[in-house]
Design a protein around this motif. Structure first.
Motif, short mmCIF file in Angstrom:
data_model
loop_
_atom_site.label_atom_id
_atom_site.label_comp_id
_atom_site.label_asym_id
_atom_site.label_seq_id
_atom_site.Cartn_x
_atom_site.Cartn_y
_atom_site.Cartn_z
N THR A 22 0.30 -5.52 -2.89
CA THR A 22 -1.04 -5.05 -3.22
C THR A 22 -1.96 -6.27 -3.21
OG1 THR A 22 -0.12 -3.37 -4.68
CG2 THR A 22 -2.46 -3.84 -4.91
N GLU A 48 -8.03 -4.37 -4.80
CA GLU A 48 -8.13 -2.93 -4.98
C GLU A 48 -7.57 -2.15 -3.78
OE1 GLU A 48 -9.19 -1.51 -7.86
OE2 GLU A 48 -9.28 -3.58 -8.59
N GLU A 49 -7.03 -2.86 -2.81
CA GLU A 49 -6.50 -2.21 -1.61
C GLU A 49 -5.29 -1.35 -1.94
OE1 GLU A 49 -7.87 -2.45 1.55
OE2 GLU A 49 -9.47 -3.47 0.47
N GLU A 50 -5.03 -0.43 -1.07
CA GLU A 50 -3.87 0.43 -1.21
C GLU A 50 -2.59 -0.39 -1.06
OE1 GLU A 50 -2.29 4.22 1.24
OE2 GLU A 50 -4.43 4.14 0.81
N GLN A 51 -1.59 -0.03 -1.80
CA GLN A 51 -0.32 -0.74 -1.75
C GLN A 51 0.45 -0.39 -0.49
OE1 GLN A 51 1.95 -1.14 -5.32
NE2 GLN A 51 3.88 -0.99 -4.22
N ILE A 52 1.10 -1.39 0.07
CA ILE A 52 1.98 -1.20 1.22
C ILE A 52 3.41 -1.28 0.70
CG2 ILE A 52 2.75 -2.15 3.42
CD1 ILE A 52 -0.07 -3.45 3.63
N ASP A 53 4.21 -0.28 0.97
CA ASP A 53 5.61 -0.28 0.55
C ASP A 53 6.52 -0.40 1.76
OD1 ASP A 53 5.20 -0.02 -2.21
OD2 ASP A 53 4.97 2.15 -2.04
#
Length: 155
Positions: A77, A80-85
């Protein structure tokens, strides 16, 4: 009645013992707590972790979750960006985890931390060049070999 009380006490004690966290297991969620670059590309010398303070101030977070079935996620993360999984697999017998089943890394497990080193070979920004002189002659940037240290704390 006393026998039932004793048996119940033993059962509760055993149940509590089973739920104690195994500090020698990587199962759980871990968050990066320090990272840096070794002085030498063979993962030796002092670790320069000055960049860690900079990127963590901007909301960089890296978490790793290991489940007891040998799977997990590597989550990134930034602010405030979207999390990358990214999916991972792991093998406690080898002290190793693999990102997407491709790149495998050996880790060291402590009481409440685990760490690993990550080596990157020297390379050119333009993949068409494999040596420094032709890379730089083309106007591309040559990246020196480096080794980074990554330390995680159990959450």
């Amino acid at each position: 009645m006393q026998k039932i009380t004793i048996l119940l006490s033993i059962f509760i004690f055993i149940s509590c013992e089973d739920k104690k966290e195994d500090k020698n297991s990587i199962v759980g969620t871990w968050q990066i707590s320090n990272m840096g670059t070794y002085e030498n590309d063979d993962c030796s010398g002092k670790i320069d972790d000055s960049m860690w303070g900079f990127i963590s101030a901007f909301g960089f977070k890296l978490t790793m979750t290991f489940t007891d079935d040998g799977k997990g996620t590597y989550g990134i993360t930034m602010g405030e960006e979207e999390q990358i999984d990214i999916p991972i697999t792991w093998d406690e017998n080898k002290s190793e985890f693999c990102l997407m089943g491709i790149e495998c890394v050996t880790y060291k497990l402590g009481d409440d931390t685990f760490s690993f080193d990550s080596k990157e070979e020297a390379n050119c920004d333009d993949e068409n060049y494999t040596d420094q002189s032709s890379c730089e002659a083309s106007g591309s940037y040559w990246n020196e070999a480096i080794c980074t240290f990554n330390e995680f704390t159990k959450q």
